[in-house]
Design a protein around this motif. Structure first.
Motif, PDB file in Angstrom:
ATOM      1  N   HIS A  88       0.814  -1.225   0.000  1.00  0.00           N
ATOM      2  CA  HIS A  88       0.000   0.000   0.000  1.00  0.00           C
ATOM      3  C   HIS A  88       0.843   1.269   0.000  1.00  0.00           C
ATOM      4  O   HIS A  88       0.448   2.268  -0.585  1.00  0.00           O
ATOM      5  N   LYS A  89       1.990   1.230   0.691  1.00  0.00           N
ATOM      6  CA  LYS A  89       2.815   2.441   0.776  1.00  0.00           C
ATOM      7  C   LYS A  89       4.231   2.073   1.188  1.00  0.00           C
ATOM      8  O   LYS A  89       4.436   1.264   2.083  1.00  0.00           O
ATOM      9  N   ILE A  90       5.201   2.703   0.529  1.00  0.00           N
ATOM     10  CA  ILE A  90       6.599   2.530   0.927  1.00  0.00           C
ATOM     11  C   ILE A  90       6.836   3.483   2.091  1.00  0.00           C
ATOM     12  O   ILE A  90       6.832   4.703   1.915  1.00  0.00           O
ATOM     13  N   ALA A  91       6.998   2.930   3.272  1.00  0.00           N
ATOM     14  CA  ALA A  91       7.253   3.724   4.475  1.00  0.00           C
ATOM     15  C   ALA A  91       8.058   2.856   5.439  1.00  0.00           C
ATOM     16  O   ALA A  91       7.925   1.631   5.440  1.00  0.00           O
ATOM     17  N   PRO A  92       8.879   3.485   6.275  1.00  0.00           N
ATOM     18  CA  PRO A  92       9.686   2.706   7.220  1.00  0.00           C
ATOM     19  C   PRO A  92       8.817   1.878   8.161  1.00  0.00           C
ATOM     20  O   PRO A  92       7.738   2.308   8.557  1.00  0.00           O
ATOM     21  N   MET A  93       9.309   0.695   8.498  1.00  0.00           N
ATOM     22  CA  MET A  93       8.660  -0.159   9.484  1.00  0.00           C
ATOM     23  C   MET A  93       9.649  -0.383  10.619  1.00  0.00           C
ATOM     24  O   MET A  93      10.775  -0.842  10.378  1.00  0.00           O
ATOM     25  N   VAL A  94       9.222  -0.041  11.817  1.00  0.00           N
ATOM     26  CA  VAL A  94      10.095  -0.107  12.979  1.00  0.00           C
ATOM     27  C   VAL A  94       9.471  -1.050  14.003  1.00  0.00           C
ATOM     28  O   VAL A  94       8.284  -0.943  14.304  1.00  0.00           O
ATOM     29  N   TRP A  95      10.287  -1.947  14.516  1.00  0.00           N
ATOM     30  CA  TRP A  95       9.791  -2.908  15.507  1.00  0.00           C
ATOM     31  C   TRP A  95       9.865  -2.290  16.889  1.00  0.00           C
ATOM     32  O   TRP A  95      10.911  -1.765  17.287  1.00  0.00           O
ATOM     33  N   TRP A  96       8.767  -2.357  17.633  1.00  0.00           N
ATOM     34  CA  TRP A  96       8.725  -1.904  19.026  1.00  0.00           C
ATOM     35  C   TRP A  96       9.056  -3.123  19.883  1.00  0.00           C
ATOM     36  O   TRP A  96       8.237  -4.017  20.066  1.00  0.00           O
ATOM     37  N   CYS A  97      10.269  -3.183  20.368  1.00  0.00           N
ATOM     38  CA  CYS A  97      10.789  -4.352  21.072  1.00  0.00           C
ATOM     39  C   CYS A  97      10.552  -4.212  22.577  1.00  0.00           C
ATOM     40  O   CYS A  97      11.053  -3.278  23.205  1.00  0.00           O
ATOM     41  N   THR A  98       9.771  -5.125  23.134  1.00  0.00           N
ATOM     42  CA  THR A  98       9.490  -5.148  24.572  1.00  0.00           C
ATOM     43  C   THR A  98       9.744  -6.545  25.104  1.00  0.00           C
ATOM     44  O   THR A  98      10.008  -7.473  24.334  1.00  0.00           O
ATOM     45  N   SER A  99       9.590  -6.703  26.409  1.00  0.00           N
ATOM     46  CA  SER A  99       9.778  -8.033  26.993  1.00  0.00           C
ATOM     47  C   SER A  99       8.749  -9.013  26.437  1.00  0.00           C
ATOM     48  O   SER A  99       9.022 -10.187  26.268  1.00  0.00           O
ATOM     49  N   LEU A 100       7.564  -8.523  26.079  1.00  0.00           N
ATOM     50  CA  LEU A 100       6.527  -9.401  25.521  1.00  0.00           C
ATOM     51  C   LEU A 100       6.828  -9.768  24.066  1.00  0.00           C
ATOM     52  O   LEU A 100       6.707 -10.920  23.671  1.00  0.00           O
ATOM     53  N   THR A 101       7.235  -8.795  23.238  1.00  0.00           N
ATOM     54  CA  THR A 101       7.449  -9.067  21.809  1.00  0.00           C
ATOM     55  C   THR A 101       8.789  -9.737  21.530  1.00  0.00           C
ATOM     56  O   THR A 101       9.004 -10.249  20.444  1.00  0.00           O
ATOM     57  N   ALA A 102       9.699  -9.729  22.515  1.00  0.00           N
ATOM     58  CA  ALA A 102      11.038 -10.295  22.300  1.00  0.00           C
ATOM     59  C   ALA A 102      11.264 -11.585  23.064  1.00  0.00           C
ATOM     60  O   ALA A 102      12.396 -11.961  23.316  1.00  0.00           O
ATOM     61  N   THR A 103      10.209 -12.293  23.426  1.00  0.00           N
ATOM     62  CA  THR A 103      10.374 -13.511  24.224  1.00  0.00           C
ATOM     63  C   THR A 103      10.767 -14.730  23.402  1.00  0.00           C
ATOM     64  O   THR A 103      10.972 -15.794  23.946  1.00  0.00           O
ATOM     65  N   LEU A 104      10.839 -14.588  22.116  1.00  0.00           N
ATOM     66  CA  LEU A 104      11.160 -15.749  21.267  1.00  0.00           C
ATOM     67  C   LEU A 104      12.653 -15.994  21.217  1.00  0.00           C
ATOM     68  O   LEU A 104      13.462 -15.144  21.556  1.00  0.00           O
ATOM     69  N   SER A 105      13.021 -17.179  20.760  1.00  0.00           N
ATOM     70  CA  SER A 105      14.433 -17.528  20.679  1.00  0.00           C
ATOM     71  C   SER A 105      15.115 -16.734  19.579  1.00  0.00           C
ATOM     72  O   SER A 105      14.477 -16.156  18.711  1.00  0.00           O
ATOM     73  N   VAL A 106      16.422 -16.766  19.604  1.00  0.00           N
ATOM     74  CA  VAL A 106      17.229 -16.047  18.622  1.00  0.00           C
ATOM     75  C   VAL A 106      16.988 -16.577  17.218  1.00  0.00           C
ATOM     76  O   VAL A 106      17.147 -15.861  16.240  1.00  0.00           O
ATOM     77  N   SER A 107      16.549 -17.818  17.089  1.00  0.00           N
ATOM     78  CA  SER A 107      16.326 -18.398  15.759  1.00  0.00           C
ATOM     79  C   SER A 107      15.290 -17.620  14.966  1.00  0.00           C
ATOM     80  O   SER A 107      15.331 -17.600  13.744  1.00  0.00           O
TER      81      SER A 107
END
Length: 198
Positions: A73-92
């Protein structure tokens, strides 16, 4: 960059951090940005046209699922909001081809947030330019392939050198007011059709 779209999903929108003063929309508004919030893909697509960037408050495994329709729909930057909840996955999970231009966290200072968003915009547009150049190069390679095949067919059929076949192709394209690759493609397809019938 002035207007941001914060995207939550069912997992993150009920997070206690999201409901507190550490939520991305509260923090980004306090930094002076105009912030819209979307909880569904439909809302995100409706709001993306007015946003300068998307802030993805999502688990890392869901980023590509949301980013693909947004990019269309649109070329625009996408930035990840990294929190303890969104970053609980393994490094893989990080080894996947995740399309983000930057990372923010609720513990950044306003200056850090401004700089990350600035660099994310630069990264996004450089990546978009690189993808366009890559498409053009692949297209040229494909065209070159058709032209080379047509040259080979003409030089064999007319018993001429490949440089003479190239000149013949170029002259035919000028006479027909077509691109050389279109004439070459026609020659190759007719030749293949004749070969299939014999």
């Amino acid at each position: 960059m002035h207007s941001l779209l914060v995207i939550h999903n069912g997992t993150t929108e009920n997070d206690t951090e999201t409901l507190s003063s550490r939520s991305p929309d509260v923090i980004l508004r306090s930094c002076g940005y105009v912030v819209e919030v979307a909880d569904t893909p439909e809302q995100a697509l409706a709001l993306i046209s007015d946003a300068d960037a998307s802030i993805l408050h999502l688990p890392i495994t869901e980023i590509n699922e949301w980013s693909t329709p947004l990019i269309q729909h649109k070329i625009a930057p996408m930035v990840w909001w990294c929190t303890s909840l969104t970053a609980t996955l393994s490094v893989s999970a990080c080894e996947d081809n995740i399309r983000v231009d930057g990372i923010l966290s609720p513990f950044m200072h306003p200056q850090e947030i401004h700089w990350i968003l600035h660099f994310s915009a630069k990264q996004c547009f450089e990546r978009h330019q690189w993808l366009k150049e890559r498409e053009q190069l692949l297209s040229r390679i494909e065209e070159r392939k058709w032209i080379d095949m047509a040259k080979g067919i003409l030089s064999k059929a007319k018993n001429i050198s490949e440089s003479e076949a190239y000149d013949l192709l170029r002259k035919q394209a000028m006479n027909e007011r077509k691109r050389m690759v279109d004439v070459a493609t026609s020659i190759v397809k007719v030749y293949q059709l004749l070969q299939d019938q014999t």
